[in-house]
Design a protein around this motif. Sequence first.
Motif, PDB file in Angstrom:
ATOM      1  N   ASN A  26       0.201  -1.663   2.179  1.00 41.76           N
ATOM      2  CA  ASN A  26      -0.451  -2.827   1.581  1.00 41.76           C
ATOM      3  C   ASN A  26       0.337  -4.068   2.011  1.00 41.76           C
ATOM      4  O   ASN A  26       1.523  -4.198   1.720  1.00 41.76           O
ATOM      5  CB  ASN A  26      -0.440  -2.666   0.059  1.00 41.76           C
TER       6      ASN A  26
ATOM      7  N   TYR B 189       6.711  -2.239  -5.719  1.00 43.28           N
ATOM      8  CA  TYR B 189       5.978  -0.997  -5.994  1.00 43.28           C
ATOM      9  C   TYR B 189       5.429  -1.020  -7.420  1.00 43.28           C
ATOM     10  O   TYR B 189       4.288  -0.667  -7.664  1.00 43.28           O
ATOM     11  CB  TYR B 189       6.879   0.220  -5.792  1.00 43.28           C
TER      12      TYR B 189
ATOM     13  N   TYR C 266       2.341  -3.390  -7.769  1.00 44.75           N
ATOM     14  CA  TYR C 266       1.084  -3.003  -7.131  1.00 44.75           C
ATOM     15  C   TYR C 266       0.618  -1.597  -7.487  1.00 44.75           C
ATOM     16  O   TYR C 266      -0.569  -1.309  -7.449  1.00 44.75           O
ATOM     17  CB  TYR C 266       1.195  -3.143  -5.614  1.00 44.75           C
ATOM     18  N   TYR C 267       1.528  -0.700  -7.795  1.00 41.65           N
ATOM     19  CA  TYR C 267       1.138   0.693  -8.003  1.00 41.65           C
ATOM     20  C   TYR C 267       1.514   1.242  -9.382  1.00 41.65           C
ATOM     21  O   TYR C 267       1.253   2.403  -9.676  1.00 41.65           O
ATOM     22  CB  TYR C 267       1.757   1.583  -6.920  1.00 41.65           C
TER      23      TYR C 267
ATOM     24  N   CYS D  76       1.945  -6.048  -0.842  1.00 42.64           N
ATOM     25  CA  CYS D  76       3.093  -5.329  -1.394  1.00 42.64           C
ATOM     26  C   CYS D  76       4.285  -5.413  -0.443  1.00 42.64           C
ATOM     27  O   CYS D  76       5.422  -5.574  -0.861  1.00 42.64           O
ATOM     28  CB  CYS D  76       2.712  -3.877  -1.664  1.00 42.64           C
TER      29      CYS D  76
ATOM     30  N   VAL E  56       4.886   3.855   0.989  1.00 43.09           N
ATOM     31  CA  VAL E  56       3.647   3.588   0.241  1.00 43.09           C
ATOM     32  C   VAL E  56       3.371   2.095   0.213  1.00 43.09           C
ATOM     33  O   VAL E  56       2.241   1.646   0.432  1.00 43.09           O
ATOM     34  CB  VAL E  56       3.739   4.158  -1.192  1.00 43.09           C
ATOM     35  N   CYS E  57       4.412   1.314  -0.010  1.00 42.86           N
ATOM     36  CA  CYS E  57       4.246  -0.128  -0.150  1.00 42.86           C
ATOM     37  C   CYS E  57       3.908  -0.788   1.192  1.00 42.86           C
ATOM     38  O   CYS E  57       3.242  -1.815   1.227  1.00 42.86           O
ATOM     39  CB  CYS E  57       5.521  -0.723  -0.741  1.00 42.86           C
TER      40      CYS E  57
END
Length: 97
Positions: free
Chosen positions: A72, A88, A91-92, A75, A68-69
């Motif tokens: 970006n 993580y 940013y999330y 990130c 996921v990171c």
Amino acid sequence: MKTLVVLLLCSLAVICLTSVAATDVQPASDHPSQDGLFAEREQASSVVRQKRAAGQLSLTQLESLREVCEANLACEDMMDTEGIIAAYTAYYGPIPY
């Protein structure tokens, strides 16, 4: 004519069901105490899943966070310097598991 018969039967069924449900309802004073709704803290904590600390994440979970990171760039750069957990979270938000 068929529509009228179906409508009449449906309304009769609704009346019967609501009258049966209304007779089953007890007044609030007849209800037993609601002590069964509450549990002791120790008992509740054994039932409810506890959040795990960041060090307890499995390799699969860490890899999914990394994937996921990596989408970006900012990130991903932070992940290289600060670590996957910090990047993580920054940013999330909190880790979902």
